[in-house]
Write a protein that holds these residues in place. Structure first.
Motif, PDB file in Angstrom:
ATOM      1  N   LYS A 120       0.926   4.055  -2.998  1.00 46.89           N
ATOM      2  CA  LYS A 120       0.698   5.476  -2.711  1.00 46.89           C
ATOM      3  C   LYS A 120       1.843   6.321  -3.281  1.00 46.89           C
ATOM      4  O   LYS A 120       1.611   7.369  -3.888  1.00 46.89           O
ATOM      5  CB  LYS A 120       0.564   5.692  -1.203  1.00 46.89           C
ATOM      6  CG  LYS A 120       0.275   7.123  -0.836  1.00 46.89           C
ATOM      7  CD  LYS A 120       0.103   7.293   0.656  1.00 46.89           C
ATOM      8  CE  LYS A 120      -0.217   8.745   0.983  1.00 46.89           C
ATOM      9  NZ  LYS A 120      -0.365   8.972   2.417  1.00 46.89           N
ATOM     10  N   PHE A 145       0.834  -1.204   0.000  1.00 50.02           N
ATOM     11  CA  PHE A 145       0.000   0.000   0.000  1.00 50.02           C
ATOM     12  C   PHE A 145       0.872   1.259   0.000  1.00 50.02           C
ATOM     13  O   PHE A 145       0.572   2.235  -0.694  1.00 50.02           O
ATOM     14  CB  PHE A 145      -0.941   0.020   1.202  1.00 50.02           C
ATOM     15  CG  PHE A 145      -2.219  -0.754   0.997  1.00 50.02           C
ATOM     16  CD1 PHE A 145      -3.143  -0.368   0.043  1.00 50.02           C
ATOM     17  CD2 PHE A 145      -2.505  -1.862   1.774  1.00 50.02           C
ATOM     18  CE1 PHE A 145      -4.331  -1.069  -0.144  1.00 50.02           C
ATOM     19  CE2 PHE A 145      -3.682  -2.572   1.598  1.00 50.02           C
ATOM     20  CZ  PHE A 145      -4.598  -2.180   0.641  1.00 50.02           C
ATOM     21  N   MET A 159      -8.024   5.125  -9.267  1.00 48.92           N
ATOM     22  CA  MET A 159      -6.776   4.916  -8.530  1.00 48.92           C
ATOM     23  C   MET A 159      -7.032   4.109  -7.262  1.00 48.92           C
ATOM     24  O   MET A 159      -8.020   4.340  -6.565  1.00 48.92           O
ATOM     25  CB  MET A 159      -6.170   6.258  -8.131  1.00 48.92           C
ATOM     26  CG  MET A 159      -6.050   7.226  -9.270  1.00 48.92           C
ATOM     27  SD  MET A 159      -4.492   7.090 -10.072  1.00 48.92           S
ATOM     28  CE  MET A 159      -3.746   8.585  -9.513  1.00 48.92           C
ATOM     29  N   ILE A 160      -6.137   3.182  -6.956  1.00 45.55           N
ATOM     30  CA  ILE A 160      -6.254   2.369  -5.753  1.00 45.55           C
ATOM     31  C   ILE A 160      -5.766   3.165  -4.551  1.00 45.55           C
ATOM     32  O   ILE A 160      -4.691   3.756  -4.586  1.00 45.55           O
ATOM     33  CB  ILE A 160      -5.415   1.079  -5.891  1.00 45.55           C
ATOM     34  CG1 ILE A 160      -5.973   0.205  -7.005  1.00 45.55           C
ATOM     35  CG2 ILE A 160      -5.376   0.318  -4.571  1.00 45.55           C
ATOM     36  CD1 ILE A 160      -5.103  -0.979  -7.359  1.00 45.55           C
ATOM     37  N   GLU A 161      -6.576   3.171  -3.497  1.00 46.74           N
ATOM     38  CA  GLU A 161      -6.201   3.818  -2.236  1.00 46.74           C
ATOM     39  C   GLU A 161      -6.466   2.854  -1.094  1.00 46.74           C
ATOM     40  O   GLU A 161      -7.387   2.037  -1.159  1.00 46.74           O
ATOM     41  CB  GLU A 161      -7.024   5.088  -2.011  1.00 46.74           C
ATOM     42  CG  GLU A 161      -6.750   6.184  -3.007  1.00 46.74           C
ATOM     43  CD  GLU A 161      -7.521   7.462  -2.715  1.00 46.74           C
ATOM     44  OE1 GLU A 161      -8.236   7.514  -1.689  1.00 46.74           O
ATOM     45  OE2 GLU A 161      -7.418   8.396  -3.518  1.00 46.74           O
ATOM     46  N   GLU A 162      -5.708   2.970  -0.033  1.00 44.99           N
ATOM     47  CA  GLU A 162      -5.920   2.147   1.149  1.00 44.99           C
ATOM     48  C   GLU A 162      -7.101   2.687   1.943  1.00 44.99           C
ATOM     49  O   GLU A 162      -7.267   3.903   2.074  1.00 44.99           O
ATOM     50  CB  GLU A 162      -4.673   2.125   2.033  1.00 44.99           C
ATOM     51  CG  GLU A 162      -4.780   1.155   3.186  1.00 44.99           C
ATOM     52  CD  GLU A 162      -3.487   1.000   3.965  1.00 44.99           C
ATOM     53  OE1 GLU A 162      -3.402   0.053   4.762  1.00 44.99           O
ATOM     54  OE2 GLU A 162      -2.558   1.817   3.791  1.00 44.99           O
ATOM     55  N   VAL A 212     -10.716   5.085  -6.361  1.00 41.53           N
ATOM     56  CA  VAL A 212     -11.149   6.485  -6.363  1.00 41.53           C
ATOM     57  C   VAL A 212     -10.618   7.138  -7.638  1.00 41.53           C
ATOM     58  O   VAL A 212      -9.408   7.266  -7.809  1.00 41.53           O
ATOM     59  CB  VAL A 212     -10.621   7.227  -5.111  1.00 41.53           C
ATOM     60  CG1 VAL A 212     -11.076   8.675  -5.123  1.00 41.53           C
ATOM     61  CG2 VAL A 212     -11.050   6.523  -3.835  1.00 41.53           C
ATOM     62  N   LEU A 245      -9.832  -1.369   0.769  1.00 40.49           N
ATOM     63  CA  LEU A 245      -9.259  -0.415  -0.146  1.00 40.49           C
ATOM     64  C   LEU A 245     -10.397   0.231  -0.930  1.00 40.49           C
ATOM     65  O   LEU A 245     -11.560  -0.148  -0.770  1.00 40.49           O
ATOM     66  CB  LEU A 245      -8.230  -1.057  -1.080  1.00 40.49           C
ATOM     67  CG  LEU A 245      -8.625  -2.264  -1.913  1.00 40.49           C
ATOM     68  CD1 LEU A 245      -7.901  -2.220  -3.246  1.00 40.49           C
ATOM     69  CD2 LEU A 245      -8.203  -3.524  -1.183  1.00 40.49           C
ATOM     70  N   ASN A 276     -15.779   1.154  -2.802  1.00 43.12           N
ATOM     71  CA  ASN A 276     -15.057   0.479  -1.738  1.00 43.12           C
ATOM     72  C   ASN A 276     -14.869  -0.981  -2.118  1.00 43.12           C
ATOM     73  O   ASN A 276     -15.742  -1.590  -2.741  1.00 43.12           O
ATOM     74  CB  ASN A 276     -15.816   0.574  -0.412  1.00 43.12           C
ATOM     75  CG  ASN A 276     -15.690   1.936   0.223  1.00 43.12           C
ATOM     76  OD1 ASN A 276     -14.742   2.671  -0.035  1.00 43.12           O
ATOM     77  ND2 ASN A 276     -16.644   2.285   1.050  1.00 43.12           N
ATOM     78  N   HIS A 303     -13.955   4.601   1.796  1.00 40.76           N
ATOM     79  CA  HIS A 303     -14.444   5.974   1.788  1.00 40.76           C
ATOM     80  C   HIS A 303     -15.881   5.987   2.271  1.00 40.76           C
ATOM     81  O   HIS A 303     -16.705   5.213   1.792  1.00 40.76           O
ATOM     82  CB  HIS A 303     -14.353   6.563   0.371  1.00 40.76           C
ATOM     83  CG  HIS A 303     -12.970   6.963  -0.004  1.00 40.76           C
ATOM     84  ND1 HIS A 303     -12.587   8.273  -0.088  1.00 40.76           N
ATOM     85  CD2 HIS A 303     -11.864   6.236  -0.288  1.00 40.76           C
ATOM     86  CE1 HIS A 303     -11.305   8.326  -0.415  1.00 40.76           C
ATOM     87  NE2 HIS A 303     -10.852   7.098  -0.544  1.00 40.76           N
ATOM     88  N   ARG A 319       1.479   6.440  -7.035  1.00 40.29           N
ATOM     89  CA  ARG A 319       0.336   7.291  -7.381  1.00 40.29           C
ATOM     90  C   ARG A 319       0.704   8.770  -7.233  1.00 40.29           C
ATOM     91  O   ARG A 319       0.410   9.589  -8.097  1.00 40.29           O
ATOM     92  CB  ARG A 319      -0.858   6.931  -6.489  1.00 40.29           C
ATOM     93  CG  ARG A 319      -2.179   7.490  -6.959  1.00 40.29           C
ATOM     94  CD  ARG A 319      -3.327   7.057  -6.069  1.00 40.29           C
ATOM     95  NE  ARG A 319      -3.168   7.548  -4.717  1.00 40.29           N
ATOM     96  CZ  ARG A 319      -3.049   6.775  -3.632  1.00 40.29           C
ATOM     97  NH1 ARG A 319      -3.060   5.485  -3.719  1.00 40.29           N
ATOM     98  NH2 ARG A 319      -2.906   7.317  -2.445  1.00 40.29           N
ATOM     99  N   GLU A 320       1.367   9.128  -6.133  1.00 46.55           N
ATOM    100  CA  GLU A 320       1.733  10.527  -5.887  1.00 46.55           C
ATOM    101  C   GLU A 320       2.787  11.013  -6.882  1.00 46.55           C
ATOM    102  O   GLU A 320       2.744  12.155  -7.329  1.00 46.55           O
ATOM    103  CB  GLU A 320       2.207  10.706  -4.449  1.00 46.55           C
ATOM    104  CG  GLU A 320       1.061  10.613  -3.452  1.00 46.55           C
ATOM    105  CD  GLU A 320       1.510  10.625  -1.991  1.00 46.55           C
ATOM    106  OE1 GLU A 320       2.737  10.558  -1.722  1.00 46.55           O
ATOM    107  OE2 GLU A 320       0.626  10.690  -1.118  1.00 46.55           O
TER     108      GLU A 320
END
Length: 128
Positions: free
Chosen positions: A15, A11, A54-57, A51, A48, A36, A60, A18-19
């Motif tokens: 991130k 993860f 894009m995959i996020e941990e 969004v 996860l 989700n 939401h 992605r950033e």
């Protein structure tokens, strides 16, 4: 360097990728999409979210849809890009959906941008 799919280190690396990718051109069908995803990995539920493609941990709070599936299937769909695995998983009952199922249709029709494909290749390359 290969990191175990859904591990804390994985993860963190996702991130970072992605950033470092900056502001990617996101297809309109994905831009406002929040889903989700709960993945069962060896008896442990990993949370996860997808969004804007894009995959996020983590989950939401405002996601209208949650997918629940096993880790091997999640990896085939979200890391290897195997769309047929998603349909097979859904038809076989391996994928459960809670909430607004119509949001998943956007995933089937949206074509990722070249920048998104390049980022996903980076994620594939670091995933064990």
């Amino acid at each position: 360097m290969s990191l175990e799919f859904l591990s804390d280190e994985w993860f963190a690396k996702v991130k970072e990728i992605r950033e470092s990718a900056g502001n990617l051109e996101t297809p309109a069908a994905l831009a406002d999409l929040v889903i989700n995803i709960s993945v069962n990995a060896d008896g442990d539920d990993k949370k996860l979210a997808l969004v804007g493609g894009m995959i996020e941990e983590g989950h939401h709070a405002d996601a209208p849809t949650t997918m629940i599936l096993p880790a091997d299937l999640a990896k085939r769909i979200f890391i290897e890009g195997d769309q047929s695995a998603g349909m097979q998983g859904f038809m076989s009952g391996q994928i459960r959906v809670e909430g607004d199922m119509s949001k998943l249709m956007a995933l089937q029709t949206a074509q990722p941008s070249a920048d998104q494909l390049a980022m996903m290749k980076q994620i594939q390359d670091v995933t064990a």
